[in-house]
Scaffold this active site. Structure first.
Site, PDB file in Angstrom:
ATOM      1  N   GLY A 229       0.817  -1.206   0.000  1.00 10.83           N
ATOM      2  CA  GLY A 229       0.000   0.000   0.000  1.00 10.83           C
ATOM      3  C   GLY A 229       0.846   1.250   0.000  1.00 10.83           C
ATOM      4  N   PRO A 230       0.210   2.400  -0.099  1.00  7.81           N
ATOM      5  CA  PRO A 230       0.946   3.670  -0.129  1.00  7.81           C
ATOM      6  C   PRO A 230       1.703   3.911   1.175  1.00  7.81           C
ATOM      7  CG  PRO A 230      -1.343   3.960  -0.816  1.00  7.81           C
ATOM      8  CD  PRO A 230      -1.236   2.589  -0.236  1.00  7.81           C
ATOM      9  N   THR A 233       0.322   4.361   5.546  1.00  9.79           N
ATOM     10  CA  THR A 233      -1.008   3.802   5.787  1.00  9.79           C
ATOM     11  C   THR A 233      -1.061   2.861   6.981  1.00  9.79           C
ATOM     12  OG1 THR A 233      -0.504   2.122   4.113  1.00  9.79           O
ATOM     13  CG2 THR A 233      -1.770   4.040   3.401  1.00  9.79           C
ATOM     14  N   GLY A 234       0.070   2.572   7.599  1.00 12.31           N
ATOM     15  CA  GLY A 234       0.058   1.790   8.833  1.00 12.31           C
ATOM     16  C   GLY A 234       0.525   0.362   8.687  1.00 12.31           C
ATOM     17  N   THR A 236       3.718  -0.907   8.936  1.00 10.30           N
ATOM     18  CA  THR A 236       4.637  -1.225  10.037  1.00 10.30           C
ATOM     19  C   THR A 236       3.916  -1.195  11.372  1.00 10.30           C
ATOM     20  OG1 THR A 236       6.446  -0.237   8.755  1.00 10.30           O
ATOM     21  CG2 THR A 236       6.839  -0.618  11.084  1.00 10.30           C
ATOM     22  N   HIS A 451      -6.263  34.235 -10.620  1.00 11.81           N
ATOM     23  CA  HIS A 451      -5.984  32.829 -10.932  1.00 11.81           C
ATOM     24  C   HIS A 451      -6.775  31.909 -10.003  1.00 11.81           C
ATOM     25  CE1 HIS A 451      -3.336  29.456 -12.293  1.00 11.81           C
ATOM     26  NE2 HIS A 451      -3.644  28.992 -11.085  1.00 11.81           N
ATOM     27  N   GLU A 452      -6.676  32.152  -8.705  1.00 11.33           N
ATOM     28  CA  GLU A 452      -7.371  31.292  -7.745  1.00 11.33           C
ATOM     29  C   GLU A 452      -8.883  31.455  -7.862  1.00 11.33           C
ATOM     30  OE1 GLU A 452      -5.625  29.170  -6.429  1.00 11.33           O
ATOM     31  OE2 GLU A 452      -3.620  30.015  -6.575  1.00 11.33           O
ATOM     32  N   HIS A 455     -10.298  29.163 -10.582  1.00 10.26           N
ATOM     33  CA  HIS A 455     -10.562  27.793 -10.130  1.00 10.26           C
ATOM     34  C   HIS A 455     -11.906  27.711  -9.421  1.00 10.26           C
ATOM     35  CE1 HIS A 455      -6.697  26.151 -11.230  1.00 10.26           C
ATOM     36  NE2 HIS A 455      -6.037  27.051 -10.512  1.00 10.26           N
ATOM     37  N   ASP A 529      -1.083  23.048 -12.356  1.00 10.66           N
ATOM     38  CA  ASP A 529      -2.416  22.718 -12.874  1.00 10.66           C
ATOM     39  C   ASP A 529      -2.313  22.011 -14.221  1.00 10.66           C
ATOM     40  OD1 ASP A 529      -3.460  24.063 -10.675  1.00 10.66           O
ATOM     41  OD2 ASP A 529      -3.491  25.978 -11.744  1.00 10.66           O
TER      42      ASP A 529
END
Length: 664
Positions: A229-230, A233-234, A236, A451-452, A455, A529
């Site tokens: 998994g990524p 994510t837990g 270990t 710009h923002e 969006h 973007d």
């Protein structure tokens, strides 16, 4: 290991001291003044000649009469203003002369043949005694000492290397083994989310505790469990909880520790670790970052003859070879299950492959509450809303959000953690701390605001587009501004319309710049973007079959795990097909951009209002944006923070504004 290292340093220090002493005396003897060996007659004759040419009777710079060795040593002043170091050995009794030898005024009276003869009751002429000759064996031994020391040091270093290769320590470190027996106080109840992985591992732990229950039904224990998994994510953490739950020895080892400098060390250490675990079975062996040794064989630059592949081959044999591993469970964790060797992940080795994925909104809420235990929060902090604001966050990132909020609370000297600190902590985790001290011109700040705002306008007006939850024109990280765009609902499958809407949301900033400033004045602020939009468009064409090229996969995922995708890509596509793919990507991007441009032109007043609100407040949140879109005016300034940060699912901001207006 530490004792071996300390002992090695003591021996090194001793050898260095001995060599230093030998060098000191060798150099001293090399540069020392040459000593003349005079007989008694030569000494007395030199004194007589000095009497004839010297009136002050200072014949010696220094002189020593040693009655125990019957020797006279000193430095004689020559008549030509030079000096000579001498030594004279004799069989005469020099004890009577030793008391007055330092008085140079009487030396001329003492050092005469008559005095020597009378003082020692010797008749006849003076006789010299031959200079004592050193023992030749002793000279050979002394000259051999440096060579013997050098041989000793070389043998010692060689033996240290041999010990290290045998896993017994040595001059360069090394240890007896690479595995550590872990005693963890973590339990499965200490983990939030990850219910399915916990259930799978709990079953195996129960097998170790109660093997009879499973053996009666003819079930065998899985040989291995692979956690993929990524990052964050837990995986270990699950292993630590397994160590805390299981009442069996738990061996922890990093896969990278198997492979070191010396050839064959990796395979040997694999045998050592597994052999030790077999002696204490039932036991669990946890291998972290398995991809360090488990990558597909035969793909590297060294072919199949490198140390890593020998280590992997040994691991394959030990896991499912001729030897039985009854009572031995392997657990491994990796972020790259896609590059592992097929022989490693087949049944009989790693029987279960468990994906530990990113938490959903409910699991994120549980994780936040778990890490919030023992910390004081304001009463209006709603972890469900925080979980909705953090899509795609891993468990490690959520823990970091809570920790950053605590640090901000300490910095600001507040007794409890408030919503503003949590909000700032989320931004810090995603994009880094705000750079409020950066100097920005008014023109550049206005362009960032447009710009923002672009969006935000596209996200509001395009169905299925990413909604802007927060906008700021305060620089963070490498960005001049920052916006938090999230889908209305978390999805696992996206339609073609959803992806087009997402790309249009990304292109809203560039479209706003072109409309306000023209094509020649657009900025570099849209770089990220464009990158994200192009990535989505490429996957639509090459993987998802959402273009005129049809439902065909044009991208192979069989690149070398060592050389990387770019270096090892053996594309079977023709130049014509690649050209058509690029045309389809361009078509998707341009279509989405045209859609964004059209929407912004139709809602130019909304764009201006959001821009003005940004320039006025620097940071606005989703509720304020929704109010502007609905009422086409700026929201009042004095909105209580606790009201503004409430969940906007019921669109109750209007009532909050009305309440605030009544208070005024």
């Amino acid at each position: 290991m530490k004792q071996n290292i300390k002992r090695n340093w003591i021996w090194i220090l001793i050898v260095m001291i001995v060599i230093g002493i030998i060098l000191y005396f060798s150099i001293r003897n090399l540069f020392s003044t040459k000593v003349a060996e005079w007989s008694i007659s030569e000494l007395l004759n030199n004194i007589e000649r000095a009497k004839e040419n010297t009136t002050d009777a200072l014949y010696f710079k220094e002189i020593t009469v040693n009655p125990f060795t019957n020797s006279i040593t000193g430095v004689f002043n020559n008549t030509d203003n030079t000096s000579t170091s001498f030594v004279t050995y004799t069989n005469l009794d020099l004890l009577r002369l030793s008391g007055v030898a330092s008085d140079q005024g009487v030396i001329s009276k003492i050092f005469t043949p008559e005095v020597f003869l009378t003082a020692n009751n010797v008749s006849g002429s003076l006789k010299s005694v031959a200079t004592p000759q050193p023992n030749p064996f002793l000279g050979i031994l002394i000259s051999s000492v440096p060579v013997l020391i050098l041989i000793f040091v070389m043998v010692w270093i060689y033996r240290s290397q041999v010990k290290m290769m045998n896993g017994q320590g040595g001059a360069f470190g090394g240890d007896k083994g690479t595995a550590q027996i872990i005693k963890s106080d973590k339990k499965f109840t200490d983990i939030a989310g990850n219910k399915e992985p916990i259930e799978e591992i709990s079953e195996v732990v129960d097998y170790l505790k109660n093997p009879g229950k499973y053996q009666q039904s003819g079930a065998r224990m899985p040989h291995g469990i692979l956690l993929g998994g990524p990052p964050g994510t837990g995986k270990t953490l699950l292993a630590k909880a397994t160590a805390g739950e299981a009442n069996v020895p738990f061996y922890f080892v990093s896969a990278s520790s198997f492979v070191e400098l010396f050839v064959g060390m990796g395979a040997k250490r694999v045998r050592q670790v597994i052999s030790e675990a077999r002696k204490n079975s039932p036991a669990i062996i946890f291998i972290d970052e398995l991809d360090a040794i488990g990558r597909t064989r035969g793909s590297g630059i060294g072919g199949g003859h490198d140390e890593r592949e020998q280590t992997l081959n040994q691991l394959l044999v030990e896991m499912d070879g001729m030897k039985e591993n009854s009572g031995l469970l392997f657990i491994a964790a990796t972020n790259r299950t896609d590059v592992l060797d097929p022989a490693l992940i087949r049944p009989g080795r790693f029987d279960r492959i468990i994906t530990v994925g990113l938490p959903d909104v409910k699991e994120r809420e549980e994780i936040l509450k778990l890490h919030a235990k023992g910390k004081r929060f304001e009463s209006n902090v709603d972890f469900a809303n925080i979980a909705k604001r953090t899509p795609g966050f891993s468990g490690a990132q959520l823990e970091n959000v809570i920790n950053e909020a605590v640090l901000l609370s300490i910095r600001e000297d507040t007794k409890v953690i408030n919503l503003y600190q949590i909000d700032e902590a989320i931004d810090r985790v995603m994009s880094g701390p705000a750079k409020k001290s950066r100097t920005i011109t008014k023109e550049e700040l206005t362009m960032v605001a447009y710009h923002e705002a672009g969006h935000a306008v596209v996200g509001i007006k395009v169905p299925g587009g990413n909604k802007v939850q927060k906008i700021t024109i305060i620089p963070r990280g490498n960005a001049g501004g920052y916006n938090l765009m999230m889908p209305e609902n978390e999805k696992y499958n996206y339609s073609k319309a959803d992806l087009y809407a997402t790309i249009a949301s990304f292109m809203g900033g560039r479209a706003a710049e072109e409309i306000i400033y023209g094509d020649n004045k657009i900025s570099t602020g849209a770089a990220d973007d464009i990158k994200k939009a192009t990535s989505i468009a490429r996957r639509m064409v090459t993987q998802f079959g959402m273009s005129d090229l049809g439902p065909i996969e044009y991208q192979s995922d069989e690149g070398s795990p060592f050389l990387g995708k770019a270096l090892a890509s053996n594309s079977s596509l023709s130049n014509q097909v690649n050209h058509e793919i690029e045309l389809e990507i361009r078509k998707i991007i341009f279509t989405a951009k045209e859609q964004a441009t059209k929407i912004i032109k139709q809602n130019i007043e909304l764009l201006e209002l959001i821009k003005e609100s940004l320039l006025k407040k620097e940071t606005i949140v989703g509720e304020e944006i929704e109010y502007i879109a609905k009422h086409m005016k700026l929201p009042p300034e004095k909105i209580e923070e606790k009201d503004l940060s409430k969940n906007s699912e019921d669109n109750n901001l209007d009532s909050l504004i009305e309440k605030t207006s009544k208070k005024e």
